[in-house]
Design a protein around this motif. Structure first.
Motif, short mmCIF file in Angstrom:
data_model
loop_
_atom_site.label_atom_id
_atom_site.label_comp_id
_atom_site.label_asym_id
_atom_site.label_seq_id
_atom_site.Cartn_x
_atom_site.Cartn_y
_atom_site.Cartn_z
N ASN A 1 0.82 -1.22 0.00
CA ASN A 1 0.00 0.00 0.00
C ASN A 1 0.85 1.27 0.00
O ASN A 1 0.46 2.30 0.57
N ILE A 2 2.00 1.20 -0.64
CA ILE A 2 2.83 2.39 -0.83
C ILE A 2 2.41 3.01 -2.15
O ILE A 2 2.59 2.41 -3.21
N ARG A 3 1.86 4.18 -2.12
CA ARG A 3 1.17 4.73 -3.29
C ARG A 3 1.92 5.88 -3.97
O ARG A 3 1.78 6.08 -5.17
N ASN A 4 2.70 6.65 -3.23
CA ASN A 4 3.41 7.81 -3.81
C ASN A 4 4.91 7.58 -3.67
O ASN A 4 5.46 7.64 -2.56
N ILE A 5 5.54 7.29 -4.79
CA ILE A 5 6.94 6.84 -4.79
C ILE A 5 7.80 7.82 -5.58
O ILE A 5 7.49 8.15 -6.73
N LEU A 6 8.87 8.27 -4.95
CA LEU A 6 9.87 9.10 -5.63
C LEU A 6 11.01 8.19 -6.06
O LEU A 6 11.61 7.49 -5.24
N TRP A 7 11.28 8.19 -7.35
CA TRP A 7 12.31 7.32 -7.91
C TRP A 7 13.52 8.17 -8.31
O TRP A 7 13.50 8.87 -9.31
N LEU A 8 14.58 8.12 -7.50
CA LEU A 8 15.84 8.77 -7.88
C LEU A 8 16.53 7.87 -8.89
O LEU A 8 16.89 6.73 -8.58
N CYS A 9 16.75 8.36 -10.08
CA CYS A 9 17.17 7.50 -11.18
C CYS A 9 18.19 8.21 -12.06
O CYS A 9 18.62 9.33 -11.79
N GLY A 10 18.57 7.54 -13.13
CA GLY A 10 19.45 8.12 -14.13
C GLY A 10 18.66 8.78 -15.24
O GLY A 10 17.45 8.60 -15.35
N GLN A 11 19.35 9.55 -16.05
CA GLN A 11 18.66 10.21 -17.17
C GLN A 11 18.11 9.20 -18.16
O GLN A 11 17.06 9.42 -18.77
N ASP A 12 18.81 8.09 -18.35
CA ASP A 12 18.30 6.99 -19.17
C ASP A 12 17.80 5.91 -18.23
O ASP A 12 18.56 5.44 -17.37
N ARG A 13 16.56 5.53 -18.36
CA ARG A 13 15.99 4.60 -17.39
C ARG A 13 14.97 3.70 -18.09
O ARG A 13 14.45 4.03 -19.16
N SER A 14 14.69 2.58 -17.45
CA SER A 14 13.68 1.66 -17.94
C SER A 14 12.31 2.13 -17.52
O SER A 14 12.15 2.98 -16.63
N GLU A 15 11.29 1.57 -18.14
CA GLU A 15 9.92 1.88 -17.77
C GLU A 15 9.36 0.72 -16.94
O GLU A 15 9.71 -0.43 -17.14
N PHE A 16 8.48 1.08 -16.00
CA PHE A 16 7.86 0.07 -15.16
C PHE A 16 6.35 0.09 -15.34
O PHE A 16 5.77 1.12 -15.70
N SER A 17 5.74 -1.05 -15.05
CA SER A 17 4.30 -1.13 -14.98
C SER A 17 3.90 -0.79 -13.55
O SER A 17 4.18 -1.54 -12.63
N ALA A 18 3.25 0.36 -13.37
CA ALA A 18 2.93 0.85 -12.03
C ALA A 18 1.44 1.15 -11.94
O ALA A 18 1.02 2.31 -12.02
N LEU A 19 0.64 0.12 -11.77
CA LEU A 19 -0.80 0.30 -11.67
C LEU A 19 -1.17 0.75 -10.26
O LEU A 19 -0.65 0.23 -9.27
N ASP A 20 -2.06 1.73 -10.18
CA ASP A 20 -2.60 2.20 -8.90
C ASP A 20 -1.58 2.89 -8.00
O ASP A 20 -1.84 3.10 -6.83
N VAL A 21 -0.40 3.20 -8.54
CA VAL A 21 0.58 3.95 -7.76
C VAL A 21 1.16 5.06 -8.63
O VAL A 21 1.10 5.00 -9.86
N ALA A 22 1.70 6.06 -7.97
CA ALA A 22 2.35 7.16 -8.67
C ALA A 22 3.86 7.04 -8.46
O ALA A 22 4.33 7.14 -7.33
N VAL A 23 4.58 6.77 -9.54
CA VAL A 23 6.04 6.68 -9.49
C VAL A 23 6.59 7.90 -10.23
O VAL A 23 6.42 8.02 -11.45
#
Length: 229
Positions: A114-136
Motif C-alpha cells: 500500500n505504498i502509493r506515492n513513490i519518488l524514484w531517484l534514477c538516471g537520465q536513461d531509465r527503464s519503464e515500469f508497470s505501475a498500476l494504482d501507484v504514482a512513481v
C-alpha cells in the motif's frame, strides 16, 4: 580445473574495480572494460512529505545525488540489490526493503504494501515500469554516458570469453559492439530483462539468481565449470 576464460567486466566505475577484484579472488582472469562513465547531474529535491517512499534502482543514485539527498532522508528507501542498499545506508538513508528479483518485482511488493506515492531517484536513461494504482515520479540525479571501448576490447572479444552485463543498456551496447558473430562468447546478465536486451546467438546466456555482484559472478563460475566438462 582448467585455467579460467577471460572475464570481461563492462560496468562503470567504481563498481567495475570491485567486480574485477572479486572475480580475480575467485580465480578468474578478469579484465576491466567499462563501456560507460557515470556522473552527477543537477537536480532539485522535492518536498519529502509529498511521498511515501524513495525507490533506488542503482547505487549511483545514492553515490552521485550529492547534498540534496539529505533532504529526503526521512523517506524509507526501497532498493534493488544489496549494493544499492549498502550505498543508500552509506549516504545516511534508511533502507526499509531490499529487492532481490529486479525493479519490477520490488515495485510490485511496494504496491502490495500500500505504498502509493513513490519518488524514484534514477538516471537520465531509465527503464519503464508497470505501475498500476501507484504514482512513481522519476527524478534523474545522475547520467551514465557511453565511452569508447578500452584498449584490448577487440582482441578479447575475438576469442572465447565471458562478458558480464549489469544493466539493459550494457547488454544492448555489448550486443552492438560484438555484432552477430558471438557464438564463441558467453554472457551473464544480472536480470531476465537484461538477458532479453542482450538478444540471442551467444554461446551461453545465463541469468544471475539475484540482482547483485555475488550472484552474477556465481553464474559466471558455473559457465566456467560447464566449459571444462
Amino acid at each position: 580445473m582448467t585455467a579460467s576464460p577471460p572475464l570481461i567486466v563492462t560496468r562503470p566505475e567504481p563498481g567495475n574495480a570491485a567486480t574485477v577484484e572479486r572475480a580475480r579472488a575467485m580465480g578468474f582472469e578478469a579484465f576491466a572494460m567499462p563501456l560507460f562513465d557515470a556522473r552527477p547531474v543537477d537536480w532539485t529535491p522535492p518536498r519529502a512529505g509529498d511521498y511515501d517512499a524513495l525507490l533506488l534502482t542503482s547505487a549511483f543514485a545514492a553515490r552521485l545525488a550529492g547534498q540534496g539527498l539529505a533532504e529526503l532522508a526521512s523517506l524509507p528507501v526501497h532498493a534493488v540489490g544489496t549494493a544499492t542498499a549498502r550505498a543508500a545506508e552509506a549516504a545516511g538513508l534508511t533502507v526499509a526493503m531490499t529487492g532481490s528479483a529486479g525493479a519490477q518485482r520490488l515495485l510490485d511488493d511496494m504496491t502490495s504494501a500500500n505504498i502509493r506515492n513513490i519518488l524514484w531517484l534514477c538516471g537520465q536513461d531509465r527503464s519503464e515500469f508497470s505501475a498500476l494504482d501507484v504514482a512513481v515520479v522519476p527524478l534523474p540525479c545522475y547520467a551514465v554516458d557511453p565511452v569508447p571501448p578500452p584498449a584490448g576490447w577487440t582482441e578479447l572479444t575475438a576469442a572465447p570469453a565471458i562478458l558480464l552485463a549489469h544493466s539493459m543498456r550494457a547488454a544492448r551496447r555489448i550486443s552492438d559492439l560484438v555484432g552477430m558473430r558471438r557464438d564463441h562468447l558467453s554472457l551473464v546478465a544480472i536480470s531476465p530483462a537484461v538477458a532479453a536486451a542482450a538478444g540471442t546467438g551467444w554461446r551461453d546466456l545465463a541469468i544471475a539468481e539475484q540482482p547483485d555482484d555475488v550472484a552474477i559472478l556465481a553464474q559466471a563460475r558455473a559457465l566456467w565449470h560447464k566449459g571444462t566438462k
